[in-house]
Every structure is written in structure tokens, then in C-alpha cells.
Motif scaffolding. Structure first.
Motif, mmCIF file in Angstrom:
data_model
loop_
_atom_site.group_PDB
_atom_site.id
_atom_site.type_symbol
_atom_site.label_atom_id
_atom_site.label_comp_id
_atom_site.label_asym_id
_atom_site.label_seq_id
_atom_site.Cartn_x
_atom_site.Cartn_y
_atom_site.Cartn_z
ATOM 1 N N LYS A 96 52.693 68.951 57.626
ATOM 2 C CA LYS A 96 51.401 69.625 57.498
ATOM 3 C C LYS A 96 50.805 69.785 58.885
ATOM 4 C CE LYS A 96 50.189 68.079 52.837
ATOM 5 N NZ LYS A 96 49.262 67.279 52.007
ATOM 6 N N GLY A 98 48.182 69.978 61.784
ATOM 7 C CA GLY A 98 46.886 69.357 62.044
ATOM 8 C C GLY A 98 46.139 70.101 63.141
ATOM 9 N N GLU A 99 45.517 69.343 64.014
ATOM 10 C CA GLU A 99 44.735 69.946 65.080
ATOM 11 C C GLU A 99 45.636 70.634 66.099
ATOM 12 O OE1 GLU A 99 45.544 65.622 66.031
ATOM 13 O OE2 GLU A 99 44.915 66.828 64.300
ATOM 14 N N THR A 117 49.700 69.526 66.588
ATOM 15 C CA THR A 117 50.137 68.245 66.023
ATOM 16 C C THR A 117 50.537 68.463 64.572
ATOM 17 O OG1 THR A 117 48.607 67.029 67.461
ATOM 18 C CG2 THR A 117 49.484 65.862 65.541
ATOM 19 N N TYR A 119 51.870 66.612 61.068
ATOM 20 C CA TYR A 119 51.913 65.314 60.387
ATOM 21 C C TYR A 119 52.944 65.343 59.265
ATOM 22 C CZ TYR A 119 47.542 64.422 62.843
ATOM 23 O OH TYR A 119 46.589 64.252 63.811
#
Length: 418
Positions: A96, A98-99, A117, A119
Motif C-alpha cells: 500500500k 504511503g507518504e 514509502t 507499506y
């Protein structure tokens, strides 16, 4: 010639959008807590499991169409939910996004740089307690019977026995007596006939409740259904369906007659109805949740089908179990509408327990589908074409009540989904 490390690298992409990765990092090792104590020179490190695989990637999108691909990549990482990341060094994985951060540099024309990033996509698992739905049905039936006895005793205490007429009770309780004959054969043997049953109620109303209590103290599903029948889903469903119909048939009695006769008749009908529900609950509680449904992947070979008798565990037909569940649900609900608050709670608890257990049984079973043979075929041929298993022809015949297994006409029939 052996492959080099460059040959083994994969082209990087996320959700199918390609890019270049000049640099990537991911935590490894063990996470933990370092414990340091005053006046002690030796610290203690407590390991707390592996580091989470959080991938921090530098992504370059380069080329004359970099702006178009940049926008697609931004859309990909801003779309909720997991997606496939092709990592040049670590392979394919579900992650998934992220930022992230997007950078443009005039000196690096024709390139958009991202730092993102990713995850790991690990489904969230909630702690659940394994509940035995069969035991819940038994427990709810015990509570219902205690409430039924209390309700019957309270109702009969308000009846003036001297005002009860034999003819009136015979008329209003004939249907109830028929249900006892059909579903409680050992009890009905105590009474010579309908007249004897009514006379017993007039002279000793508590005797009926005592008979039922003694009956349930010795009740055995195997004895009631017959040896081996309790392990048959079809026999259990058929018997429970009869009970459901009987419960609905005596939900109310005729209101013709004196107040005392009507009250005694309704109290008796209520007691027999509750006894039916207790009995059907005990029968249903013996229905296990199937663990090994029939599957075409385990079909015996043609040689085995021709030579060996095939024995397979029976699994429930989900459609039949769901029909039984819905019928019982409605029958108990209708019975609860005329109950006092305390008995309503007991009925509702049993209803929920039965619905929950039968839903679990249905989920472990097989569903039915409609098929239409192209021409007149034998049940054996249909079973082989559908399941790769000719020995399941009996299942096709019984499900559709075919007159002759050798001639199945080209009209819709029901057959197991697998």
C-alpha cells in the motif's frame, strides 16, 4: 552462460506504471528495546520481532512523455487499497502506498523524481473467539423449556377447572392432539384418544408438563430419527421442516367458547408449541458444520468408478438448510408475538441461536444451480459431465425426483454447484 545480477533484476513498476529506481532501502533485522539500568554496566536488548518491511524508494520517470507518466504514477499511488509493486531487487509484492514527495529540477529536464514509502499489505486480523453454535442452540433450548413450564403453570393457575367443557376443549385442541400424535408418539400413548387427552387436562393439567419434562430428560436424537439418521443432513432437514410446519399450525387456537376454555386451550397449545421448538432445536444441534465438502478435484478415476463402491461423506445442501432456517425464523417470530416479555426473550434467544447455527451449516454446504440437458440423457452421463464422477448419479436422481435414472428430459433440473 550464467546470468549476471543485472540480468536478474526486474523492471520496476507499481500498478503497471513503470519507472527507474536508482536507490531503494528497506529495514531489516529485529526491532526491540534496549534496557539500561543505573549502576549497571551491561545493558539488555529485548528483541520484539522482525522489522516491518517498509520500502522507501527513489523513483525516476524519464522521457519525452514524463509528464503524462508522472500523472499516471501520481494517480496510482493516491488510489486507496493494495497494488502490486515490482521491486527490481526483491521481486513482486503486494503493498500500500504511503507518504511521498514529488520533485522537479530545471537542470534535470525531462525527469520527475519521487520519493515514496510503500507499506506491506498485511490484512488486519481481529482476535475472535471460536463459538460453538451447536452448544448455543442446546443452551437456548434449555432456557426456553424452563420459561415454557413457568408460562404454562401461570396460565393454568388462572383457569377455573369447573368451567371447562369437554366438547369445547375437544374442538379447540384436536389440532394440538394431532401434532402430539405425529411428533411425540411416546407421550400420546399415555392417552387413549383425544377425549382421554382432554380429560387429563381437565382433571390434572400439570400432568402434561410433567410428561414433556420426563420425555426430554430421556430424549435422544438417534432414537427419535432412527440409528444413523442423525448423521444424515437430508433426514435431519426433512424432520426439522415438519416441526417448523407443526409449530406454525398450532400458533393460535379457536377463540370460540368460554373464557376459561379458550385460556386453557391456548396455554396447552403454547406448551406443545414450545415443546416442538425444544425438540427441533435438539435435532438441529446435532447437525455438524461440514469440513470436507464434495469437490470435483477429488473425483475418483474412471477405473475406480467402474470397479469400486465409492463412499463419500454427506455434505449439506445449502439451499435446503437456508429454507429451513428462514421457515423456523418466521415460525418462532410469530410465536413470540403472543408471548409475555420474559418468554419473548427466551424465544428470541433460541431463534437467534438457530439462525446462527444453520447459517454456518449452510455456508459449509454446496449450493444448487439450474442446468438444462441439451437432449434426453441418463443421470449417469449428467453426473459424469458435471462432476467427472458418474457415481453421483443417485444424487441427481434424488434431488430432482426423477422417475427413471436413464431418461432425464431436456428441461431445467437442480444440481450441486460442485
Amino acid at each position: 552462460m550464467d546470468q549476471t545480477w543485472r540480468d536478474q533484476m526486474l523492471p520496476a513498476s507499481f500498478r503497471g506504471i513503470s519507472f527507474l529506481i536508482p536507490q531503494a532501502s528497506v529495514p531489516i533485522g529485529m526491532k526491540g528495546q534496549l534496557h539500561e539500568f543505573p549502576q549497571r554496566d551491561e545493558p539488555y536488548f529485548e528483541q520484539l520481532g522482525k522489522q516491518s518491511q517498509v520500502h522507501r524508494l527513489v523513483c525516476w520517470i524519464i522521457g519525452d512523455d514524463c509528464f503524462e507518466r508522472r500523472d499516471k504514477f501520481m494517480e496510482a499511488i493516491q488510489t486507496p487499497g493494495p497494488g502490486e509493486l515490482v521491486h527490481p531487487w526483491l521481486g513482486r509484492m503486494q503493498v500500500k502506498a504511503g507518504e511521498g514527495e514529488l520533485t522537479h529540477d530545471f537542470k534535470s529536464g525531462g525527469m520527475a523524481a519521487f520519493e515514496v514509502t510503500f507499506y506491506p499489505d498485511t490484512p488486519l486480523k481481529f482476535p475472535t473467539a471460536k463459538v460453538n453454535s451447536q452448544q448455543q442452540v442446546v443452551k437456548a433450548s434449555d432456557s426456553l423449556w424452563d420459561s415454557a413450564l413457568s408460562r404454562y403453570k401461570s396460565a393454568m393457575a388462572t383457569v377455573d377447572q369447573a368451567r371447562l367443557g369437554l366438547a369445547r376443549l375437544r374442538n379447540t385442541l384436536s389440532g394440538v392432539y394431532t401434532v402430539i400424535q405425529q411428533q411425540f408418539s411416546t407421550i400420546v400413548g399415555v392417552f387413549t384418544n383425544l377425549t382421554g387427552f382432554v380429560q387429563s387436562l381437565m382433571n390434572a393439567p400439570d400432568s402434561l408438563s410433567s410428561l414433556f419434562s420426563s420425555y426430554f430428560s430421556e430424549f435422544s436424537v438417534d432414537d427419535y430419527l432412527g440409528e444413523g439418521s442423525s448423521s444424515s443432513y437430508s433426514d435431519t432437514v426433512a424432520t426439522a421442516t415438519q416441526h417448523s410446519e407443526a409449530v406454525s399450525s398450532i400458533n393460535t387456537v379457536s377463540q370460540v367458547g368460554g373464557v376459561d376454555a379458550v385460556a386453557a386451550s391456548q396455554a396447552t397449545a403454547n406448551l406443545v408449541q414450545d415443546a416442538l421448538l425444544v425438540q427441533v432445536a435438539m435435532i438441529i444441534s446435532e447437525m455438524p458444520i461440514a469440513s470436507q465438502p464434495v469437490s470435483t478435484s477429488t473425483a475418483p478415476s474412471v477405473e475406480q468408478q467402474a470397479v469400486l463402491p465409492i463412499v463419500r461423506p454427506e455434505v449439506p445442501v445449502a439451499d435446503d438448510v437456508i429454507d429451513l432456517r428462514d421457515n423456523l425464523d418466521e415460525a418462532i417470530f410469530q410465536a413470540s408475538l403472543k408471548a409475555d416479555p420474559v418468554h419473548y426473550m427466551a424465544l428470541n434467544t433460541l431463534r437467534q441461536a438457530i439462525v446462527k447455527h444453520l447459517t454456518a451449516v449452510a455456508e459449509s454446504g454446496v449450493r444448487l444451480v439450474d442446468i438444462t440437458p441439451p437432449v434426453t440423457l441418463s443421470a449417469l452421463v449428467i453426473a459424469y459431465r458435471r462432476f467427472g464422477d458418474a457415481t453421483r448419479e443417485t444424487e441427481v436422481v434424488q434431488r430432482n425426483r426423477l422417475r427413471h435414472p436413464g431418461f432425464v428430459p431436456p428441461r431445467p433440473i437442480k444440481i450441486a454447484q460442485r
